[in-house]
Scaffold this active site. Structure first.
Site, PDB file in Angstrom:
ATOM      1  N   HIS A  17     -18.766  -1.381  23.903  1.00  0.00           N
ATOM      2  CA  HIS A  17     -19.116  -1.394  22.483  1.00  0.00           C
ATOM      3  C   HIS A  17     -20.301  -2.340  22.257  1.00  0.00           C
ATOM      4  O   HIS A  17     -21.258  -2.007  21.554  1.00  0.00           O
ATOM      5  CB  HIS A  17     -17.935  -1.882  21.637  1.00  0.00           C
ATOM      6  CG  HIS A  17     -16.853  -0.861  21.438  1.00  0.00           C
ATOM      7  ND1 HIS A  17     -16.095  -0.376  22.473  1.00  0.00           N
ATOM      8  CD2 HIS A  17     -16.399  -0.229  20.315  1.00  0.00           C
ATOM      9  CE1 HIS A  17     -15.215   0.506  21.990  1.00  0.00           C
ATOM     10  NE2 HIS A  17     -15.382   0.611  20.688  1.00  0.00           N
ATOM     11  N   HIS A  22      19.808  22.239 -12.200  1.00  0.00           N
ATOM     12  CA  HIS A  22      19.025  22.655 -11.025  1.00  0.00           C
ATOM     13  C   HIS A  22      19.881  22.778  -9.772  1.00  0.00           C
ATOM     14  O   HIS A  22      19.638  23.635  -8.920  1.00  0.00           O
ATOM     15  CB  HIS A  22      17.933  21.619 -10.713  1.00  0.00           C
ATOM     16  CG  HIS A  22      16.653  21.856 -11.446  1.00  0.00           C
ATOM     17  ND1 HIS A  22      15.949  23.026 -11.349  1.00  0.00           N
ATOM     18  CD2 HIS A  22      15.933  21.068 -12.278  1.00  0.00           C
ATOM     19  CE1 HIS A  22      14.856  22.949 -12.094  1.00  0.00           C
ATOM     20  NE2 HIS A  22      14.824  21.772 -12.684  1.00  0.00           N
TER      21      HIS A  22
END
Lengths: 423, 423
Positions: A412, A254
């Site tokens: 919150h 490769h």
């Protein structure tokens, strides 16, 4: 190949091309220009880099029809069978949205949604890589991505490779653009008049493509930036040296920077494989590449026990691992880090590269420690689902407010308190 | 808040702190120094940045025992209940290894393996964030990660926050280090004498932590680099303006750069929410932050239809989405891009931040188009399994060789051919 007794310091020699400062600058300029000037820039860069003026970027039906004339029926049949195997394997990865309900009215869940649009980059160059198309397009399609786009650099005559076109068509890809390099990645990320932007870009490419993908990451998702290919073969005395050598060479051909490593418990196998590699190299068309890879990145490690050999494999965390021992299934549970595991002497790595079904896009460079092969999940995303009833808020609200105040987040807490005060 | 008729060009104003050149350089120096000098560098940087000399980085059992003295039983109970909910939800995400077999002897599969070691970064500063610990540690533990390590910057007296220690202990985290900033990230990535390197680093932090995570990415995996928090509320005439305003403010209080946006089909709701926001802001402890966020990044969009509103939501691809309409479940299938979807008026976002069970680590900055909440899967990786029998190779080998030759890879083809020639 070097034969080395296994020490604790086993390591794959690995190199990744990170690109030069000059290349990064060039890519950055290409990306900016495409973002600003769109199709015009694509045409100019294509003329400059690919040596051809492409007036219409989109591949036409005529071009597809013409491509079929040169590709044999036999080749098409092999591509179709590989496609079906890959589809079948990836279909098993599909995740379902799910939910869970509680008697107080709570519903929680996870919704799985395919990405809207994916771009697949297919490299050009002399050879055609139909397997790249199969391995990147199929999982996206199986995931349910509606728009799968392909781009590939045109050949000197302004067309794409016939096998590339046929493979794309066999997958039903309708949008194929004749543009490559960093300019293609920029077009996929930001869009041009002709090419609508996508959400994720996958597929291999040269250093310019890799650097462009890094630069557009965040605007779109990208797959991994792959390093050179790697194989580790774990073999005992039962291994066939001819097969082992051939498999090592199949990675070595490769790339001169590919790594092919044998870890064996048997000194005779080590020597026989070294001999076979030498012999098989002689007649290999890509001999020079494979030889360079073997010289610079290849090694044969001799372990004193199978357990020591397995430890070495986990240390290496290779992209491909072949387990060629008497009882490979006994070894499987001990393998912690490998992209793909090939069990037994008939499971040669090319079986997985093209045909068996699992993806050949695998983690390289030791990232198998924490990364996975390309999967269908990579083409979906999840959303959490949270549905709380009034009763559920009444039941748990005070605890939630208290938690918020513990973190100093009063707004919150109050968001819950407003719901609690109502009868 | 600005009330704006919805046009096609809807967008969340978003800012991400990318850091300055100077900050990147400083982080790079810290990372290099820790990599070279180990613990000594950690101590020096801690003295420099946290103003305290920490001789022993590892938190002792005595410190944990002492931490319990200041944390109320009630708080511990809430943390435990949240922990159990989060565990329960994430346990449903656990994936199994699987395989498929064929009569010719082929076995294909996917092996799921937990990561070996994960580091969780917990920010310091004045407030304690036990939810950060729960949301990052629990999925790693549920995934089966054997070694979960925590790091957090010491307070001026050289200790960690008591709630942080108690939460970690309630999760069974044994390795807690008193070190923060870029130096903690470097230690987790490369290891020091005291801290063994991990495979993945998760958890939020300031710009120095974020830049350090970017720099070590590749050596280890990291979670996302989170941008400021975002909420989009999709509301029709049925929405309660008091609740909507409170939920918008619960995001706005996080950060002056947080985005809180309402998309509504009802002009009255738009005005009432704007009014409520004003009113609720007056008594908020973090009023300045929330006001700045609302002024710079807040907006109310009025859509002419629910369908137009849904399109806008998908365009925004928010981190948090609340669907506050008459029939939220009818809208759910239309939502393509959102990190977490809260359905109905009792599903206030803080429910998901702390308690319900789904993860609060969510994709920001529009990345919900292609990214997911933090899941158990993020703490595992997969390996493909390929086992071909002799019969399978005989059956398909020629096709595999032919495919390899189609790509010009002769060594690949020969690796198969060697197996075919044997009787």
């Amino acid at each position: 190949m070097k034969i080395i007794p296994l020490t604790e310091d086993v390591s794959l020699k690995r190199s990744i091309d990170q690109g030069t400062e000059e290349q990064r600058k060039a890519v950055s300029e290409i990306v900016t220009t495409v973002r600003q000037e769109g199709d015009k820039a694509l045409q100019q860069f294509t003329e400059k880099f690919d040596g051809v003026r492409v007036s219409d970027l989109l591949v036409t039906n005529e071009e597809i029809t013409k491509a079929y004339e040169t590709v044999s029926e036999e080749t098409i049949e092999i591509i179709r069978e590989a496609r079906d195997n890959i589809r079948d394997f990836h279909a098993r990865q599909v995740q379902q949205s799910w939910m869970t309900t509680a008697a107080n009215g709570t519903i929680l869940g996870q919704k799985v949604t395919p990405l809207d649009a994916v771009g697949v980059y297919v490299p050009g160059g002399r050879a055609a890589y139909p397997s790249t198309i199969l391995m990147n397009v199929v999982p996206a399609q199986v995931a349910g991505v509606e728009r799968v786009v392909m781009t590939s650099p045109p050949q000197k005559d302004g067309t794409l490779n016939d096998v590339v076109l046929v493979t794309a068509n066999e997958l039903g890809v309708k949008e194929i653009y004749k543009v490559g390099g960093a300019q293609a990645i920029a077009a996929l990320a930001y869009g041009t008049e002709t090419i609508t932007a996508v959400d994720k870009i996958v597929g291999p490419g040269n250093i310019f493509v890799a650097l462009a993908k890094q630069q557009v990451f965040g605007t779109v998702a990208i797959d991994m930036i792959a390093g050179p290919s790697e194989i580790v073969v774990l073999a005992d005395a039962s291994a066939n040296p001819e097969y082992v050598a051939a498999d090592l060479l199949s990675q070595a051909e490769h790339d001169p920077m590919a790594s092919a490593v044998l870890v064996t418990t048997d000194a005779h196998v080590a020597e026989a494989v070294a001999e076979e590699v030498k012999k098989q190299l002689e007649t290999l068309p890509k001999r020079e590449i494979a030889q360079a890879s073997m010289d610079d990145y290849g090694a044969i490690y001799i372990a004193t026990s199978l357990s020591e050999a397995v430890d070495a494999v986990n240390e290496l965390a290779p992209e491909h691992l072949e387990v060629v021992v008497e009882d490979p299934w006994a070894v499987l549970p001990l393998i912690r880090h490998a992209g793909a595991i090939f069990l037994g002497e008939y499971s040669s790595e090319p079986v997985g590269d093209y045909f068996a079904g699992p993806n050949h896009v695998l983690p390289t460079n030791g990232t198998a420690r924490f990364s996975s092969p390309l999967t269908v999940e990579d083409f979906t995303k999840k959303s959490s689902i949270i549905s709380y009833s009034k009763a559920a808020v009444k039941q748990h609200g005070e605890k939630i407010s208290a938690f918020a105040r513990l973190e100093g987040l009063e707004a919150h807490a109050r968001a819950i308190d407003y719901r609690l005060k109502e009868k």
